[in-house]
Scaffold this active site. Structure first.
Site, PDB file in Angstrom:
ATOM      1  N   GLY A 286       8.944  41.582 -20.567  1.00 42.88           N
ATOM      2  CA  GLY A 286       9.111  42.180 -19.253  1.00 42.88           C
ATOM      3  C   GLY A 286       7.760  42.542 -18.663  1.00 42.88           C
ATOM      4  N   ALA A 287       6.867  43.082 -19.520  1.00 46.49           N
ATOM      5  CA  ALA A 287       5.540  43.497 -19.069  1.00 46.49           C
ATOM      6  C   ALA A 287       4.683  43.780 -20.287  1.00 46.49           C
ATOM      7  CB  ALA A 287       5.642  44.748 -18.203  1.00 46.49           C
ATOM      8  N   ASN A 290      -1.737  45.862 -21.247  1.00 46.28           N
ATOM      9  CA  ASN A 290      -3.182  45.683 -21.393  1.00 46.28           C
ATOM     10  C   ASN A 290      -3.917  46.876 -20.760  1.00 46.28           C
ATOM     11  OD1 ASN A 290      -2.601  42.852 -22.141  1.00 46.28           O
ATOM     12  ND2 ASN A 290      -2.037  42.729 -19.987  1.00 46.28           N
ATOM     13  N   HIS A 322       6.856  52.720 -18.150  1.00 47.80           N
ATOM     14  CA  HIS A 322       6.755  52.375 -19.574  1.00 47.80           C
ATOM     15  C   HIS A 322       5.341  51.875 -19.900  1.00 47.80           C
ATOM     16  CE1 HIS A 322       8.448  50.667 -23.412  1.00 47.80           C
ATOM     17  NE2 HIS A 322       7.400  49.876 -23.274  1.00 47.80           N
ATOM     18  N   GLU A 323       4.877  50.918 -19.125  1.00 48.89           N
ATOM     19  CA  GLU A 323       3.555  50.336 -19.408  1.00 48.89           C
ATOM     20  C   GLU A 323       2.448  51.357 -19.172  1.00 48.89           C
ATOM     21  OE1 GLU A 323       3.754  47.641 -20.975  1.00 48.89           O
ATOM     22  OE2 GLU A 323       5.845  47.261 -20.432  1.00 48.89           O
ATOM     23  N   HIS A 326       2.024  53.638 -22.058  1.00 48.58           N
ATOM     24  CA  HIS A 326       1.258  52.985 -23.122  1.00 48.58           C
ATOM     25  C   HIS A 326      -0.256  53.160 -22.941  1.00 48.58           C
ATOM     26  CE1 HIS A 326       4.146  50.917 -25.590  1.00 48.58           C
ATOM     27  NE2 HIS A 326       4.616  50.145 -24.633  1.00 48.58           N
ATOM     28  N   GLU A 345       6.155  51.866 -29.055  1.00 49.13           N
ATOM     29  CA  GLU A 345       7.317  51.496 -28.248  1.00 49.13           C
ATOM     30  C   GLU A 345       8.364  52.596 -28.118  1.00 49.13           C
ATOM     31  OE1 GLU A 345       6.974  49.282 -26.371  1.00 49.13           O
ATOM     32  OE2 GLU A 345       5.475  47.960 -27.259  1.00 49.13           O
TER      33      GLU A 345
END
Ligand SMILES: [Zn+2]
Length: 868
Positions: A286-287, A290, A322-323, A326, A345
């Protein structure tokens, strides 16, 4: 990473990805690099050729040699070395390079021992821009090619020889030599952009990165265009191919809100000088998070707000959140090794909800979370599951860690622990953990020790019991006596045949619903007498945030039934529905008892409650009903229960809240789908026709449901229209929803056309396997699709990517007969699918569970239906 495809379908996709690392043996040899040579800095200059799909690389790695070594080993895959040199005591040395392909390693031998100290390795090499959506790869549009990367988990080694393990953090200086007219995006800002003499190219150099893991590096080359914004002084861009960039505005505003939210929550500022987000035309997950440059599948990132459903908006906002989570959990503080993938995750899955709930409380995220947790509990209650922390050594095993356990179960565990400790205490523990490991690596123990120190509560024991044991607890409550109740815990299985002889026992925070407030206790014993607060009935999952199943006495269950709408919150109702359906599957209760509960919530106003009901009813129809006749009787009952609510809610209005839009859409799906109501089907077809002619004419949320119903009974004309839209519709969401609908047609002649299309090469590899998996899951299309897949396996296999073979294998778990079980077993024994051995075991387990469930519950369904 975010799981691929829309989160609306997350549960099924995760189901197909989930694996057992416990019950199956692994012969994997250790593939880890030696620890004597440590990288400190990489200097990388890459020159991609988008026409020949190749690239050349010039690399310098500054390493520290900690102990005398005779050779240097690093990771490398599909790389051709031109030269490897170094300088020792002013003498230039050239290495012999030995490749170890099965370990994806290269060994440099400079012909003499190397003593402790510093060294710079100079490496010249060439590589391939592959078609596999991993490493440095080619993404295509009808207009041109792009060179892009996806390195997690173990594919940075396909772009540059490297110490490609998460704990080998280093700094990186990157130069990308790209065609005149093209640009490039990487983790940091551009500091130099100069023409290259003698070539129609220019050299774009990026600022040195902070210390980070190799899997978080990114290189993107093409004619990307960007929208610009900012938050807390950090520039944020939303980028895409030039024809799609206008659809990035929504994700950009979500990111602006989220960055400020996280800065405040974590108490640690976003560390990079900028944040780029880029939609990529071919993208497997999904993504991907980085550091400083997040990449996305287009349909999880780009949307046209005026034509986007509530679900699509929420999905994009959640993937962005979500990303971005991270950037802290994963990028700044990284798991020491992939066995703790949940530290990345699970955290991002738990965290993503906070900014989105703050941004859009009207999206009712807690109800969505409660619904998602039910799917995870069902996944984890299979005979074949795994522990949150699990052994993972080979690239295949590491990729298998990105499943419903690392995401869903770890996220649910964090939510439960937060609910027990209190939000602010838990936040302080998170801060303490992050602050202690900035730009470093961490383990599970690091996290729960930080939480235990801040809270002075037994978080270490609670989390250890959840992280180190497979499965989930069933709490069985006896009769309430005064202010206490006897409670017993044992491991819960959806198939009762697996229930004996298991020794797991959890330290579990359990929150009881009181008359005025919740009351949380920690259950530690297999059997104990538990004090409870005063309340008109016993309910042991206040707020629905517990990761366990509850079973009550019949007397208490009847009390819950009569209070379910007046006394329980939507999240609590969702957890009760989930428990009751799971108990039915396990043989602790009956389908009749579950349907009594469904009857009580028939007029519920939460779309997530109706969605939960629809999922249970769908399972009864598919898994328990003996034949078409019984399915039809069930449909009739469903119509009598839910058609009145659909009529009452009426047509869409400008003043509708998002929840009301979603409720209408859920009811349309239920009454027109499982209810098979002719008037509702006609209404869905009319909405579909209107909306396809003029998207502004229908509510986009209602259209999603209407389209599914229309496609299921659709004709050739609609199929042709949708096939065209799947390629030509202006924005990615419209293209995706049209493609999804193509997989739902039930007319066998049209289904054949759909399957031909899915394996023709015209459907992108990123979408092909999930298309086939949807065909396999639908009771009305699966038999034909399964035969087709077997007959055309070479075409199917040609489009598989890193994870996607497992989607197809996993979807065969929706069959429910001994014949099909044998067929599935036989076929995949002869046609091996990479990284899906455990998924196959789980699918076969599911078929067995279904056979047992039908045998056990069909009589109860029959007798219940006969009384209606
Ligand atoms: Zn993730």
């Amino acid at each position: 990473m975010s799981p691929s495809s829309s989160r609306l379908f997350q549960a099924v996709i995760l189901l197909s990805l989930a694996l057992s690392l416990l019950t199956l043996t692994h012969q994997a040899t250790a593939q880890r690099l030696p620890q004597a040579v440590i990288p400190e800095h990489y200097d990388l200059a890459l020159t991609p050729d988008l026409k020949t799909a190749t690239f050349t690389g010039q690399e310098k790695i500054d390493v520290v040699i900690k102990a005398p070594v005779s050779t240097i080993t690093l990771n490398s895959a599909e790389i051709k070395f031109t030269s490897v040199t170094t300088v020792v005591n002013n003498a230039s040395l050239t290495a012999k390079v030995a490749l170890v392909p099965d370990k994806q390693q290269a060994i440099f031998d400079f012909g003499r021992p190397l003593q402790p100290g510093r060294l710079t390795l100079a490496i010249h090499y060439t590589g391939l821009l592959n078609n596999e959506l991993r490493g440095f790869y080619l993404s295509r549009t009808p207009r041109r090619n792009y060179a892009v990367t996806q390195f997690e988990s173990t594919d940075a080694r396909r772009a540059f020889p490297s110490f490609d393990e998460p704990a080998f953090k280093a700094t990186f200086s990157v130069t990308l030599n790209v065609d005149t007219g093209d640009t490039a995006i990487s983790n940091t800002n551009i500091i130099r952009d100069e023409p290259l003499s003698g070539a129609a190219k220019h050299a774009i150099t990026f600022a040195e990165t902070p210390k980070m893991s190799t899997y978080l590096l990114v290189f993107l080359v093409g004619d990307f265009k960007c929208l610009s914004g900012s938050s807390d002084g950090v520039p944020i861009r939303a980028c895409a191919t030039p024809d799609q960039v206008q659809y990035g505005a929504f994700a950009l505003s979500a990111a602006e809100f989220t960055l400020h939210y996280y800065n405040t929550y974590f108490g640690i500022k976003y560390p990079m000088p900028k944040l780029d987000m880029i939609g990529i035309p071919d993208f497997e997950a999904g993504a991907m998070e980085n550091f400083g440059a997040i990449t996305y599948r287009e349909s999880d990132f780009l949307l046209d707000l005026s034509h986007a459903s509530v679900g699509a908006q929420r999905e994009v906002a959640l993937v962005v959140a979500h990303e971005m989570a991270h950037q802290w959990f994963g990028d700044m503080v990284t798991m020491q090794w992939w066995d703790n993938t949940w530290l990345n995750e699970g955290f991002a899955t738990w965290m993503e909800n906070k900014p989105v709930e703050a941004w859009h409380p009207d999206w009712k995220l807690p109800e969505q979370v409660a619904l998602g947790n039910q799917a995870t509990l069902d996944l984890d209650a299979q005979h074949i599951t795994r522990t949150i922390r699990a052994k993972a050594e080979t690239p295949d095993e590491i990729n298998e860690m990105f499943d419903g356990i690392s995401y869903g179960k770890a996220g649910a565990m964090l939510l439960m622990v937060e609910n027990y400790l209190g939000e602010e205490t838990f936040r302080q523990g998170v801060h303490k953990y992050l602050a202690a490991h900035l730009y470093g690596n961490a383990t599970a123990e690091d996290f729960w020790s930080a939480q235990a120190e801040v809270s002075h509560k037994p978080v270490d024991k609670i989390m250890d019991s959840l992280v180190s044991q497979p499965g989930e607890a069933l709490l069985t409550f006896g009769s309430v006596a005064g202010s206490s109740v006897p409670v017993a815990q044992r491991r819960f299985f959806l198939n009762a045949a697996n229930a004996s002889g298991n020794s797991e026992s959890w330290t579990l925070p359990v929150c009881f619903k009181g008359s005025t407030e919740k009351h949380c206790e920690v259950i530690t014993e297999r059997e104990q007498q538990q004090p409870i607060p005063a309340a008109p009935f016993l309910f042991a999952n206040a707020e629905g945030k517990g990761y366990y199943r509850s079973n009550y006495s019949e007397e208490n269950y009847r009390k819950l039934l009569s209070n379910v709408e007046s006394q329980l919150t939507p999240e609590e109702r969702i957890s009760l529905l989930g428990d009751q359906w799971a108990l039915t599957r396990a043989g602790n209760s009956t389908v009749a008892s579950y349907l009594d509960l469904v009857h009580e919530v028939r007029a519920d106003e939460s779309p997530s409650v109706i969605s939960s009901v629809a999922s249970g009813l769908g399972s009864i129809s598919i898994r328990i009903a003996a034949d078409k006749e019984e399915r039809s009787q069930l449909s009739t009952w469903i119509r009598t229960q839910f058609a009145p609510s659909l009529q009452a809610i009426g047509d869409p209005s400008q003043n509708d809240t998002p929840a009301r839009r979603e409720l209408r859409a859920e009811l349309l799906s239920l009454v027109g789908g499982l209810g098979n109501d002719p008037d509702t089907i006609a209404q869905a077809k009319a909405i579909t026709a209107r909306s396809l002619a003029d998207p502004a004419s229908a509510d986009p949320t209602l259209f999603v449901s209407a389209l599914e119903i229309a496609a299921r009974s659709g004709d050739e004309t609609l199929f042709t229209q949708l096939k065209k839209a799947s390629v030509e519709a202006p924005n990615p969401q419209q293209r995706e929803s049209a493609l999804r609908a193509l997989s739902l047609f039930r007319d066998p002649a049209i289904e054949k056309q759909a399957l031909d299309y899915a394996v023709s090469g015209e459907v992108r590899n990123q979408d092909s396997a999930s298309f086939l998996a949807r065909e396999l899951r639908d009771i009305d299309t699966r038999d034909f699709a399964w035969q087709y897949i077997q007959d055309n396996w070479s075409k199917v296999a040609a489009q598989l990517t890193t994870f996607s073979g497992a989607y197809i294998v996993g979807a065969t778990g929706s069959f429910c007969s001994a014949d099909k079980l044998a067929e599935v077993d036989r076929f995949f024994a002869g046609h091996k699918v990479a990284a899906s051995e455990h998924t196959l075991a789980r699918a076969k387990d599911q078929i067995n569970d279904c056979i047992a469930l039908r045998a056990a519950q069909q009589p109860s369904l029959k007798s219940w239906l006969s009384k209606r």
